[in-house]
Write a protein that holds these residues in place. Sequence first.
Motif, PDB file in Angstrom:
ATOM      1  N   LYS A   1      29.015  -5.973  17.038  1.00  0.00           N
ATOM      2  CA  LYS A   1      28.410  -5.154  18.094  1.00  0.00           C
ATOM      3  C   LYS A   1      27.384  -4.208  17.502  1.00  0.00           C
ATOM      4  N   ALA A   2      26.289  -4.027  18.241  1.00  0.00           N
ATOM      5  CA  ALA A   2      25.193  -3.197  17.754  1.00  0.00           C
ATOM      6  C   ALA A   2      25.450  -1.721  18.036  1.00  0.00           C
ATOM      7  N   ALA A   3      24.820  -0.885  17.245  1.00  0.00           N
ATOM      8  CA  ALA A   3      24.881   0.557  17.437  1.00  0.00           C
ATOM      9  C   ALA A   3      23.636   1.162  16.809  1.00  0.00           C
ATOM     10  N   GLY A   4      23.259   2.329  17.274  1.00  0.00           N
ATOM     11  CA  GLY A   4      22.070   2.958  16.709  1.00  0.00           C
ATOM     12  C   GLY A   4      21.795   4.311  17.331  1.00  0.00           C
TER      13      GLY A   4
ATOM     14  N   TRP B   1      17.160   3.014  19.674  1.00  0.00           N
ATOM     15  CA  TRP B   1      17.941   1.811  19.988  1.00  0.00           C
ATOM     16  C   TRP B   1      18.519   1.890  21.396  1.00  0.00           C
TER      17      TRP B   1
ATOM     18  N   THR C   1      17.610  -0.686  24.381  1.00  0.00           N
ATOM     19  CA  THR C   1      18.717  -1.442  24.979  1.00  0.00           C
ATOM     20  C   THR C   1      18.711  -1.288  26.496  1.00  0.00           C
TER      21      THR C   1
ATOM     22  N   ALA D   1      21.833  -5.293  23.541  1.00  0.00           N
ATOM     23  CA  ALA D   1      21.984  -4.246  22.514  1.00  0.00           C
ATOM     24  C   ALA D   1      21.724  -4.828  21.130  1.00  0.00           C
ATOM     25  N   LYS D   2      22.220  -6.037  20.899  1.00  0.00           N
ATOM     26  CA  LYS D   2      21.965  -6.706  19.622  1.00  0.00           C
ATOM     27  C   LYS D   2      20.489  -7.068  19.485  1.00  0.00           C
TER      28      LYS D   2
ATOM     29  N   GLN E   1      18.533  -4.011  18.490  1.00  0.00           N
ATOM     30  CA  GLN E   1      18.711  -3.705  17.073  1.00  0.00           C
ATOM     31  C   GLN E   1      17.866  -4.616  16.200  1.00  0.00           C
ATOM     32  N   LEU E   2      17.866  -5.906  16.515  1.00  0.00           N
ATOM     33  CA  LEU E   2      17.076  -6.861  15.742  1.00  0.00           C
ATOM     34  C   LEU E   2      15.585  -6.565  15.823  1.00  0.00           C
TER      35      LEU E   2
ATOM     36  N   LEU F   1      14.118  -3.643  16.349  1.00  0.00           N
ATOM     37  CA  LEU F   1      13.815  -2.435  15.577  1.00  0.00           C
ATOM     38  C   LEU F   1      13.906  -2.692  14.073  1.00  0.00           C
ATOM     39  N   GLU F   2      14.688  -3.680  13.675  1.00  0.00           N
ATOM     40  CA  GLU F   2      14.798  -4.046  12.260  1.00  0.00           C
ATOM     41  C   GLU F   2      13.719  -5.045  11.844  1.00  0.00           C
TER      42      GLU F   2
END
Length: 232
Positions: free
Chosen positions: A100-103, A107, A111, A183-184, A187-188, A190-191
């Motif tokens: 699970k994504a978090a930030g 983020w 999301t 959400a994932k 995150q991807l 932003l990365e």
Amino acid sequence: MKMLSGMKVGIRPICAVLAFALCASAQIASAEVELKSVNDILAQERRQLVALGTNRAKKIAGVGGNSIIRIASLSRPKEKKAKVKTAQVTSFSQLREMPKAAGGPEWACLTEALYFEARGESFKGIAAVAEVIVNRKQSKRFPNSVCGVISQGVGGKPGCQFSYKCDGHAEVFREPKAYTRVAKMAQLMLEGRLSKVTNGALFYHTKAVKPRWSRKFLRTAQVGAHFFYRPS
């Protein structure tokens, strides 16, 4: 008596000479023992290093015995640096394997936008909407943060840039699975782990509408339910 007296006078320097000789011999013997001990330690260090079987160890083994500490420090393995995740993700099946994504705030804002703007889209369709938002953040024409881009125009002119921010409904995430997915994706994005698919687009709209502003721009892509544009 004179002779005996003379002999007594001569014994003292002889004793002193003998004592000095004995003391010197003891010191030499002690030094030899210490030197032998150091050489034994160095020989053991060399054998251990050569046993490692590496070129580095073999080179160190030929070093003179002036610093055991230096040899030991050179033979110590270097700490490995943590690998940064840079692998591209290209499908929902790969996405499911992720935790699970978090930030932080960026983020969370991205999301939210992906949930209300594109949660029903394909993998590529969600990535395309995320790309436009990040492209706007990097453009001088728009605010320089994801949250600023999404909230632009709320309560002012020219109005909301993202319709869900002005539809009068609270932003409630009623579909947990869809939220986890986007959400994932956020995150991807932003990365930098999602492939670019819009060719630098800064605008998009659904196929169901044809806004006037779309005539002013160059269409760069059609992904899922959206058309994408950038200034010509």
